[in-house]
Design a protein around this motif. Structure first.
Motif, mmCIF file in Angstrom:
data_model
loop_
_atom_site.group_PDB
_atom_site.id
_atom_site.type_symbol
_atom_site.label_atom_id
_atom_site.label_comp_id
_atom_site.label_asym_id
_atom_site.label_seq_id
_atom_site.Cartn_x
_atom_site.Cartn_y
_atom_site.Cartn_z
ATOM 1 N N GLY A 399 37.538 -50.646 -75.627
ATOM 2 C CA GLY A 399 37.881 -51.141 -74.405
ATOM 3 C C GLY A 399 37.141 -50.742 -73.270
ATOM 4 O O GLY A 399 36.039 -49.867 -73.288
ATOM 5 N N ARG A 400 37.789 -50.658 -71.861
ATOM 6 C CA ARG A 400 36.903 -50.137 -70.972
ATOM 7 C C ARG A 400 37.369 -48.810 -70.621
ATOM 8 O O ARG A 400 37.785 -48.444 -69.254
ATOM 9 N N ALA A 401 37.447 -47.848 -71.465
ATOM 10 C CA ALA A 401 37.682 -46.725 -71.433
ATOM 11 C C ALA A 401 36.735 -45.879 -70.719
ATOM 12 O O ALA A 401 35.581 -46.206 -70.467
ATOM 13 N N ARG A 402 37.157 -45.190 -69.711
ATOM 14 C CA ARG A 402 36.247 -44.228 -68.793
ATOM 15 C C ARG A 402 36.326 -42.785 -69.581
ATOM 16 O O ARG A 402 37.338 -42.200 -70.018
ATOM 17 N N PHE A 403 34.943 -42.283 -69.437
ATOM 18 C CA PHE A 403 34.668 -40.891 -69.912
ATOM 19 C C PHE A 403 34.101 -39.937 -68.693
ATOM 20 O O PHE A 403 33.400 -40.662 -67.950
ATOM 21 N N VAL A 404 34.531 -38.913 -68.704
ATOM 22 C CA VAL A 404 34.323 -38.066 -67.388
ATOM 23 C C VAL A 404 34.155 -36.691 -68.058
ATOM 24 O O VAL A 404 35.016 -36.064 -68.748
ATOM 25 N N VAL A 405 32.903 -36.017 -67.586
ATOM 26 C CA VAL A 405 32.747 -34.873 -67.716
ATOM 27 C C VAL A 405 33.168 -33.996 -66.473
ATOM 28 O O VAL A 405 32.542 -33.770 -65.539
ATOM 29 N N SER A 406 34.194 -33.004 -66.640
ATOM 30 C CA SER A 406 34.881 -32.478 -65.493
ATOM 31 C C SER A 406 34.160 -30.954 -65.564
ATOM 32 O O SER A 406 34.185 -30.340 -66.500
ATOM 33 N N PHE A 407 33.809 -30.524 -64.123
ATOM 34 C CA PHE A 407 33.326 -29.326 -64.062
ATOM 35 C C PHE A 407 34.642 -28.389 -63.348
ATOM 36 O O PHE A 407 35.262 -29.047 -62.328
ATOM 37 N N GLY A 408 34.725 -27.335 -63.546
ATOM 38 C CA GLY A 408 35.828 -26.212 -63.071
ATOM 39 C C GLY A 408 35.092 -24.890 -63.014
ATOM 40 O O GLY A 408 34.349 -24.618 -63.829
ATOM 41 N N PRO A 409 35.917 -24.092 -62.400
ATOM 42 C CA PRO A 409 35.468 -22.447 -62.310
ATOM 43 C C PRO A 409 35.869 -21.867 -63.780
ATOM 44 O O PRO A 409 36.914 -22.262 -64.262
ATOM 45 N N LEU A 410 35.185 -20.853 -63.953
ATOM 46 C CA LEU A 410 35.470 -20.113 -65.506
ATOM 47 C C LEU A 410 36.673 -19.105 -64.926
ATOM 48 O O LEU A 410 36.977 -18.987 -63.785
ATOM 49 N N SER A 411 37.380 -18.381 -65.883
ATOM 50 C CA SER A 411 38.383 -17.641 -65.683
ATOM 51 C C SER A 411 37.800 -16.215 -65.622
ATOM 52 O O SER A 411 38.681 -15.212 -65.787
ATOM 53 N N SER A 412 36.582 -15.841 -65.882
ATOM 54 C CA SER A 412 35.966 -14.540 -66.058
ATOM 55 C C SER A 412 36.331 -13.529 -64.765
ATOM 56 O O SER A 412 36.380 -14.043 -63.639
ATOM 57 N N ARG A 413 36.481 -12.325 -65.010
ATOM 58 C CA ARG A 413 36.661 -11.506 -63.827
ATOM 59 C C ARG A 413 35.483 -11.155 -63.111
ATOM 60 O O ARG A 413 35.349 -10.428 -61.975
ATOM 61 N N GLN A 414 34.236 -11.443 -64.055
ATOM 62 C CA GLN A 414 32.809 -11.178 -63.334
ATOM 63 C C GLN A 414 32.448 -12.169 -62.287
ATOM 64 O O GLN A 414 32.840 -13.433 -62.578
ATOM 65 N N THR A 415 32.171 -11.701 -61.259
ATOM 66 C CA THR A 415 31.887 -12.894 -60.098
ATOM 67 C C THR A 415 30.339 -12.622 -59.648
ATOM 68 O O THR A 415 29.830 -11.647 -59.663
ATOM 69 N N VAL A 416 29.674 -13.774 -59.124
ATOM 70 C CA VAL A 416 28.175 -13.552 -58.495
ATOM 71 C C VAL A 416 28.327 -14.157 -57.449
ATOM 72 O O VAL A 416 29.064 -15.378 -57.080
ATOM 73 N N PRO A 417 27.671 -13.681 -56.195
ATOM 74 C CA PRO A 417 27.874 -14.449 -55.025
ATOM 75 C C PRO A 417 26.647 -15.612 -55.045
ATOM 76 O O PRO A 417 25.658 -15.391 -55.531
ATOM 77 N N VAL A 418 27.369 -16.941 -54.646
ATOM 78 C CA VAL A 418 26.685 -18.000 -54.821
ATOM 79 C C VAL A 418 26.668 -18.637 -53.673
ATOM 80 O O VAL A 418 27.773 -18.755 -53.084
#
Length: 593
Positions: A399-418
């Motif tokens: 059918g007319r199914a929609r497919f989406v690639v969703s992006f979100g943040p990781l749960s890692s405790r390491q961070t990098v300034p972006v």
């Protein structure tokens, strides 16, 4: 591609030999006939775990052999490197993988007759065959694998590997800083210990090999008087005179000199004796040298209690050090050198921390740059993947199914300034980058996309995996693709679409599909029927390559059951003709393009 598969005494299979063809191969048969067992056997010869439970009851071992024609793929870097590491070369473009599984649980794996480990077999097997069964369909429900699929589509495994190396180096530097800062008390204690050890070893001024030399000197000093007396007596016996005798005693030199005089006198009358006289002259010269050396040795021997005490003290010191720091003087020296290096490193830890922090900041900057660039490429590829998957979904009649690639943040405790939208944010990261990717689907128009695990049925999951595989196959170097239970939850209407998609994969891969749907099996270039029968009172599995007439009967039975009727045969024949017509038209259209 997989050309032959031979199975002996594996589960209910006693003896089975199947020759596969290029293109699309279909295996059909009733439930329980042994279709999945064949896949299990193939998985075992490709390096999957296989227990003794797979050995046919009453038999000592099961044996599986798979023959592959790798003429077209043998020079691909991954396969060539894997074979080179194992020291194996294709024999005439062929690779023969075999595995024996014994009833005691042990197994033996070979490639072209060379014994390899099961992991080595698995490495080669994974480059030759990709098996998609129910568990692989279900893997689509695990978001952790969605990022791998997106990177496969985007061709970003290279940048991802570079990023992973930067992250590894960053973590190593960070761990060094933590070790230094969290162990100040331990570090001070360690410095005191190392300083004492280094000073003790350096004060000893050790020399390699000196222990043996000292032991030899101690023996000589402890026995100096006896050695001197023996040396004097030996010298006297050479030169003449015996200190222990009251009367003169001729020495060896005197005796040889007398003998030499006699034979020289003989030689003046009989020249044949001259060689004997010459040998006595050589002996006399040799004895004179020995006598000089003996006298020199006698003269240098002297009882020296003070030196003996020094030597014994030195040996005692060496033994104390070897008890503490190593079995030999050389090991003690090496220990002292290593301790001095560690001491130097610890004493300069503050400077070291500053250097490490600079390296950490530099690596974070590189990680941020690589991760942002990688994320941008993924997001661009995600839009294209969404379009391609939705098109494939439509072709698979979802059918007319929609497919989406969703992006979100990781749960890692390491961070990098972006830098995002003109401002800087601390973004979690790991070895894969800064993206958590999940595939979402809205099966019907107007619905919000949601995670696959919450809404996708078994049939939708299988077809979605097929849609993804059809898209990713263009970049997939695996020559043989196997689909088991790809038709789970799929009805006859969708079966034809699934068959069309599988057939489209066969222009770049050999495809083997196990199916219960005639609409799928009809697309195969080679059709095999799997049946279960009894032999000598035991159940066995049999595989037959069907000719045209047999194939129509098999499709008719799949359509309408047994017994096969004239009507069901006609339906099967019409189905085959329709499929062949579609294949001819599609091939012509692709050729024209």
């Amino acid at each position: 591609m997989l050309t032959e598969l031979t199975i002996h005494n594996f589960a209910i299979i006693r003896d089975l030999h199947v020759t596969f063809a290029p293109g699309l191969n279909a295996l059909t048969g009733e439930t329980g006939a042994g279709k999945s067992i064949i896949i299990d056997a193939l998985g075992a010869v490709l390096g999957a775990r296989a227990s003794a439970d797979f050995v046919r009851s009453g038999e000592p071992a099961a044996w599986i052999e798979a023959i592959f024609d790798v003429g077209d793929v043998a020079k691909r870097p991954e396969l060539a490197a894997a074979l080179g590491e194992l020291g194996i070369e294709p024999d005439g473009g062929m690779l023969i993988l075999s595995r024996e599984i014994r009833s005691n649980g042990r197994s033996t794996a070979r490639i072209n007759g060379h014994a390899v480990t099961t992991s080595g077999l698995g490495t080669i097997g994974s480059l030759l065959v990709d098996i998609h069964g129910q568990s692989e369909h279900l893997s689509l429900l695990r978001p952790a694998l969605h990022l791998d699929m997106l990177d496969h589509y985007a061709g970003t495994f290279g940048p991802r590997a570079r990023l992973a190396e930067l992250v590894r180096r960053y973590q190593d530097v960070h761990a060094q800083i933590e070790t230094i800062l969290t162990g100040e008390r331990d570090r001070a204690q360690r410095i005191d210990l190392l300083r004492f050890q280094v000073e003790e070893i350096e004060a000893a001024a050790l020399q390699p090999g000196e222990e043996d030399a000292l032991e030899r000197e101690r023996v000589i000093l402890a026995n100096a008087e006896g050695l001197a007396l023996l040396a004097a007596e030996g010298y006297a016996l050479l030169e003449g005179g015996d200190p222990s005798s009251a009367e003169p005693v001729p020495g060896a030199l005197d005796v040889v000199g007398l003998a030499l005089g006699r034979f020289e006198e003989i030689a003046r009358l009989d020249s044949s004796v001259e060689p004997l006289a010459e040998r006595l002259r050589d002996l006399q010269a040799m004895l004179e040298d020995i006598a000089r050396d003996a006298r020199s040795y006698r003269d240098q021997l002297e009882a020296n209690p003070a030196r003996l005490a020094e030597v014994e003290d030195r040996i005692a010191l060496l033994r104390r050090l070897t008890r503490k720091y190593g079995a030999t003087v050389e090991e003690v020296i090496a220990f002292g050198k290593q301790a001095a290096e560690e001491l130097s490193e610890l004493e300069t830890s503050e400077t070291r921390v500053e250097e490490l922090r600079e390296a950490e900041d530099r690596l974070l900057g590189e990680i941020a740059q690589e991760a942002v660039a990688l994320s941008a490429r993924r997001r661009e590829a995600a839009r294209a993947l969404e379009h391609d998957v939705e098109q494939a979904i439509a072709e698979l009649r979802m059918g007319r199914a929609r497919f989406v690639v969703s992006f979100g943040p990781l749960s890692s405790r390491q961070t990098v300034p972006v830098s995002l939208n003109g401002s800087e944010h601390d973004v979690p990261f790991d070895a894969t980058g800064i993206d958590r990717v999940e595939f979402l689907i809205a099966p019907n128009a107007g619905e919000e996309p949601r995670p696959l695990a919450r809404i996708a049925s078994g049939g939708e999951t299988a077809r979605l995996m097929l849609a993804l595989k059809s898209i990713l196959s263009a970049a997939d170097a695996t020559p043989t693709l196997i689909f088991d239970e790809v038709d789970v939850g799929v009805g006859g209407r969708s079966g034809q679409a699934v068959g069309e998609k599988l057939w489209s994969l066969s222009d770049r891969h050999q495809v083997i599909v196990i199916s219960h749907l005639p609409q799928i099996a009809a697309f195969a270039g080679a059709h095999y029927r799997i049946t279960k029968l009894e032999h000598d009172g035991r159940t066995e599995t049999r595989v037959d390559l069907l000719n045209d007439a047999e194939r129509i009967d098999e499709l008719a039975a799949m359509l309408d059951g047994q017994p096969v009727t004239v009507a069901s045969r006609e339906n099967a024949r019409v189905m085959l003709e329709r499929v062949h017509q579609w294949q001819r038209e599609t091939a012509a259209r692709l050729t024209a393009v």
